[in-house]
Design a protein around this motif. Structure first.
Motif, PDB file in Angstrom:
ATOM      1  N   VAL A  83     -19.609   0.140 -17.870  1.00 38.02           N
ATOM      2  CA  VAL A  83     -19.013  -0.058 -16.549  1.00 38.02           C
ATOM      3  C   VAL A  83     -17.534   0.292 -16.643  1.00 38.02           C
ATOM      4  O   VAL A  83     -16.825  -0.222 -17.518  1.00 38.02           O
ATOM      5  N   ALA A  84     -17.057   1.161 -15.758  1.00 35.24           N
ATOM      6  CA  ALA A  84     -15.668   1.622 -15.816  1.00 35.24           C
ATOM      7  C   ALA A  84     -15.043   1.572 -14.423  1.00 35.24           C
ATOM      8  O   ALA A  84     -15.328   2.426 -13.581  1.00 35.24           O
ATOM      9  N   PRO A  85     -14.187   0.577 -14.154  1.00 35.62           N
ATOM     10  CA  PRO A  85     -13.491   0.517 -12.865  1.00 35.62           C
ATOM     11  C   PRO A  85     -12.466   1.637 -12.734  1.00 35.62           C
ATOM     12  O   PRO A  85     -11.990   2.187 -13.732  1.00 35.62           O
ATOM     13  N   ASP A  86     -12.114   1.956 -11.490  1.00 37.06           N
ATOM     14  CA  ASP A  86     -11.042   2.899 -11.199  1.00 37.06           C
ATOM     15  C   ASP A  86      -9.738   2.128 -10.983  1.00 37.06           C
ATOM     16  O   ASP A  86      -9.668   1.220 -10.146  1.00 37.06           O
ATOM     17  N   GLY A  87      -8.708   2.503 -11.708  1.00 36.64           N
ATOM     18  CA  GLY A  87      -7.405   1.887 -11.503  1.00 36.64           C
ATOM     19  C   GLY A  87      -6.694   2.501 -10.300  1.00 36.64           C
ATOM     20  O   GLY A  87      -6.817   3.700 -10.041  1.00 36.64           O
ATOM     21  N   LEU A  88      -5.946   1.689  -9.557  1.00 36.76           N
ATOM     22  CA  LEU A  88      -5.175   2.211  -8.430  1.00 36.76           C
ATOM     23  C   LEU A  88      -4.084   3.137  -8.957  1.00 36.76           C
ATOM     24  O   LEU A  88      -3.356   2.785  -9.885  1.00 36.76           O
ATOM     25  N   GLY A  89      -4.006   4.323  -8.368  1.00 34.44           N
ATOM     26  CA  GLY A  89      -3.027   5.288  -8.842  1.00 34.44           C
ATOM     27  C   GLY A  89      -3.288   5.735 -10.264  1.00 34.44           C
ATOM     28  O   GLY A  89      -2.373   6.154 -10.966  1.00 34.44           O
ATOM     29  N   ARG A  90      -4.552   5.610 -10.697  1.00 33.57           N
ATOM     30  CA  ARG A  90      -4.963   5.984 -12.054  1.00 33.57           C
ATOM     31  C   ARG A  90      -4.208   5.198 -13.125  1.00 33.57           C
ATOM     32  O   ARG A  90      -3.945   5.684 -14.215  1.00 33.57           O
ATOM     33  N   SER A  91      -3.854   3.968 -12.778  1.00 26.34           N
ATOM     34  CA  SER A  91      -3.118   3.122 -13.710  1.00 26.34           C
ATOM     35  C   SER A  91      -3.581   1.686 -13.530  1.00 26.34           C
ATOM     36  O   SER A  91      -4.521   1.408 -12.778  1.00 26.34           O
ATOM     37  N   TRP A  92      -2.916   0.745 -14.244  1.00 22.56           N
ATOM     38  CA  TRP A  92      -3.306  -0.661 -14.212  1.00 22.56           C
ATOM     39  C   TRP A  92      -2.083  -1.551 -14.083  1.00 22.56           C
ATOM     40  O   TRP A  92      -1.005  -1.239 -14.583  1.00 22.56           O
ATOM     41  N   ASP A  93      -2.278  -2.684 -13.439  1.00 17.19           N
ATOM     42  CA  ASP A  93      -1.251  -3.701 -13.280  1.00 17.19           C
ATOM     43  C   ASP A  93      -1.484  -4.764 -14.354  1.00 17.19           C
ATOM     44  O   ASP A  93      -2.247  -5.700 -14.163  1.00 17.19           O
ATOM     45  N   PHE A  94      -0.835  -4.597 -15.513  1.00 15.31           N
ATOM     46  CA  PHE A  94      -1.123  -5.476 -16.648  1.00 15.31           C
ATOM     47  C   PHE A  94       0.089  -6.256 -17.148  1.00 15.31           C
ATOM     48  O   PHE A  94      -0.048  -7.118 -18.021  1.00 15.31           O
ATOM     49  N   ARG A  95       1.267  -5.978 -16.628  1.00 14.86           N
ATOM     50  CA  ARG A  95       2.483  -6.492 -17.263  1.00 14.86           C
ATOM     51  C   ARG A  95       2.683  -7.991 -17.079  1.00 14.86           C
ATOM     52  O   ARG A  95       3.260  -8.647 -17.930  1.00 14.86           O
ATOM     53  N   ARG A  96       2.243  -8.538 -15.950  1.00 16.83           N
ATOM     54  CA  ARG A  96       2.462  -9.956 -15.676  1.00 16.83           C
ATOM     55  C   ARG A  96       1.155 -10.635 -15.289  1.00 16.83           C
ATOM     56  O   ARG A  96       0.224  -9.992 -14.803  1.00 16.83           O
ATOM     57  N   ALA A  97       1.113 -11.955 -15.476  1.00 19.60           N
ATOM     58  CA  ALA A  97      -0.036 -12.729 -15.015  1.00 19.60           C
ATOM     59  C   ALA A  97      -0.171 -12.600 -13.497  1.00 19.60           C
ATOM     60  O   ALA A  97       0.816 -12.360 -12.797  1.00 19.60           O
ATOM     61  N   GLY A  98      -1.369 -12.750 -13.004  1.00 22.22           N
ATOM     62  CA  GLY A  98      -1.618 -12.580 -11.577  1.00 22.22           C
ATOM     63  C   GLY A  98      -1.882 -11.132 -11.198  1.00 22.22           C
ATOM     64  O   GLY A  98      -1.687 -10.736 -10.045  1.00 22.22           O
ATOM     65  N   SER A  99      -2.335 -10.326 -12.131  1.00 17.62           N
ATOM     66  CA  SER A  99      -2.611  -8.919 -11.865  1.00 17.62           C
ATOM     67  C   SER A  99      -3.620  -8.747 -10.732  1.00 17.62           C
ATOM     68  O   SER A  99      -4.638  -9.433 -10.693  1.00 17.62           O
ATOM     69  N   ARG A 100      -3.346  -7.812  -9.850  1.00 14.66           N
ATOM     70  CA  ARG A 100      -4.294  -7.506  -8.769  1.00 14.66           C
ATOM     71  C   ARG A 100      -5.595  -6.952  -9.330  1.00 14.66           C
ATOM     72  O   ARG A 100      -6.637  -6.996  -8.660  1.00 14.66           O
ATOM     73  N   ASP A 101      -5.533  -6.398 -10.555  1.00 15.82           N
ATOM     74  CA  ASP A 101      -6.717  -5.760 -11.117  1.00 15.82           C
ATOM     75  C   ASP A 101      -7.672  -6.753 -11.761  1.00 15.82           C
ATOM     76  O   ASP A 101      -8.832  -6.427 -12.001  1.00 15.82           O
ATOM     77  N   THR A 102      -7.218  -7.966 -12.061  1.00 14.58           N
ATOM     78  CA  THR A 102      -8.111  -8.960 -12.647  1.00 14.58           C
ATOM     79  C   THR A 102      -9.188  -9.408 -11.666  1.00 14.58           C
ATOM     80  O   THR A 102     -10.376  -9.373 -11.999  1.00 14.58           O
ATOM     81  N   PRO A 103      -8.844  -9.826 -10.434  1.00 17.05           N
ATOM     82  CA  PRO A 103      -9.917 -10.173  -9.491  1.00 17.05           C
ATOM     83  C   PRO A 103     -10.804  -8.985  -9.152  1.00 17.05           C
ATOM     84  O   PRO A 103     -12.004  -9.155  -8.896  1.00 17.05           O
ATOM     85  N   PHE A 104     -10.230  -7.781  -9.139  1.00  8.41           N
ATOM     86  CA  PHE A 104     -11.064  -6.605  -8.891  1.00  8.41           C
ATOM     87  C   PHE A 104     -12.098  -6.430  -9.997  1.00  8.41           C
ATOM     88  O   PHE A 104     -13.277  -6.185  -9.738  1.00  8.41           O
ATOM     89  N   ALA A 105     -11.668  -6.593 -11.249  1.00 12.12           N
ATOM     90  CA  ALA A 105     -12.601  -6.458 -12.361  1.00 12.12           C
ATOM     91  C   ALA A 105     -13.681  -7.534 -12.307  1.00 12.12           C
ATOM     92  O   ALA A 105     -14.851  -7.281 -12.611  1.00 12.12           O
ATOM     93  N   ARG A 106     -13.299  -8.754 -11.917  1.00  9.99           N
ATOM     94  CA  ARG A 106     -14.307  -9.809 -11.754  1.00  9.99           C
ATOM     95  C   ARG A 106     -15.302  -9.443 -10.665  1.00  9.99           C
ATOM     96  O   ARG A 106     -16.513  -9.672 -10.803  1.00  9.99           O
ATOM     97  N   ALA A 107     -14.805  -8.868  -9.564  1.00 13.44           N
ATOM     98  CA  ALA A 107     -15.690  -8.446  -8.484  1.00 13.44           C
ATOM     99  C   ALA A 107     -16.623  -7.328  -8.935  1.00 13.44           C
ATOM    100  O   ALA A 107     -17.789  -7.269  -8.531  1.00 13.44           O
ATOM    101  N   VAL A 108     -16.110  -6.421  -9.777  1.00 11.84           N
ATOM    102  CA  VAL A 108     -16.952  -5.354 -10.329  1.00 11.84           C
ATOM    103  C   VAL A 108     -18.102  -5.955 -11.124  1.00 11.84           C
ATOM    104  O   VAL A 108     -19.270  -5.575 -10.956  1.00 11.84           O
TER     105      VAL A 108
END
Length: 262
Positions: A83-108
């Motif tokens: 399973v491979a999610p698509d990052g917004l803008g072909r990148s990831w929001d990983f620098r700080r806690a509360g990443s928008r990509d964490t709930p997205f990955a859970r939803a995936v």
């Protein structure tokens, strides 16, 4: 006339081809975003499937992973659903806690569970480069029970807060000494297992490394393997002399180790 039209519509519904499953290059839409999935070879459509959730590197998308010989080439013959999610803008929001990509990955993962029999099966989380940093972010705040966290050429420093999430059963990291994109993460005094310091602390690896040995998947690249047996599981670190890459055979080797340990 109306009856004829209704009969025609009913017949059309019965004879229409089934909807195309979102596999491979066919993206799976999820809200305003999407992910990709690739089934293992020979899957019978019913048997439970372990999952490897993989976060792509910067500038890529999930579609790239579906045909990647060193990633999909490892999951497909081993009965693992990739399973491979698509990052917004072909990148990831990983620098700080509360990443928008964490709930997205859970939803995936929740959407995958609706499509495939994954309940109760191991969850493997992996990533390459910036994707490795996103995989680590997901592990630190994803509220998921992770059987294995596989990180390629991307490491969080030990100062990152990672105390709220469940502890992975295994963490494996690989990094090249000549990496010019994300430099090899030496610790104080040139300590060369600094990349896994966060996970060793998190998993209670108080003892020195339990094993150290060399291994090869190909003749031209030797991995210097360190292993720790920890209160919370196992940590491994593979060091090689090459640069910023996914070593050939690394995912295959580590997946065999993870799946054999089930």
């Amino acid at each position: 006339m109306r009856l004829i039209l209704l009969l025609f519509l009913a017949l059309s519904a019965l004879t229409a081809p089934p909807a195309v499953a979102c596999t491979g290059a066919e993206e799976c839409p999820l809200g305003e975003r999407a992910y990709h999935v690739r089934e293992p070879d020979g899957w019978d459509g019913r048997s439970p499937l372990p999952v490897m959730l993989h976060f792509h590197g910067w500038g890529r998308q999930g579609e790239t992973i579906m045909g990647h010989p060193r990633i999909a080439g490892a999951t497909v013959p081993r009965g693992v659903l990739l399973v491979a999610p698509d990052g917004l803008g072909r990148s990831w929001d990983f620098r700080r806690a509360g990443s928008r990509d964490t709930p997205f990955a859970r939803a995936v993962l929740a959407d995958v569970a609706r499509r495939y029999p994954t309940a109760g099966q191991p969850l493997i989380v992996s990533g390459y480069s910036w994707g490795a940093l996103m995989a680590a972010r997901f592990a630190c705040e994803g509220e998921a029970d992770i059987a294995a966290l596989l990180l390629v050429s991307g490491a969080f420093p030990p100062s990152v807060s990672c105390d709220a999430a469940p502890v992975p059963a295994r963490v494996s990291h690989v990094h090249g000494l000549t990496d010019g994109v994300l430099d090899f993460p030496y610790g104080p005094g040139g300590e060369d297992t600094h990349a896994v310091a966060l996970w060793r602390a998190r998993m209670g690896c108080d003892a020195p490394e339990a094993r150290r040995f060399d291994w090869q998947a190909v003749s031209w690249l030797t991995h210097d393997r360190r292993e720790w047996d920890c209160a919370g599981g196992r940590v491994t670190m593979d060091i090689h002399p090459a640069s910023h890459l996914i070593p050939r055979g690394w995912f295959a080797q580590v997946l065999d180790e993870v799946l054999d340990a089930r």
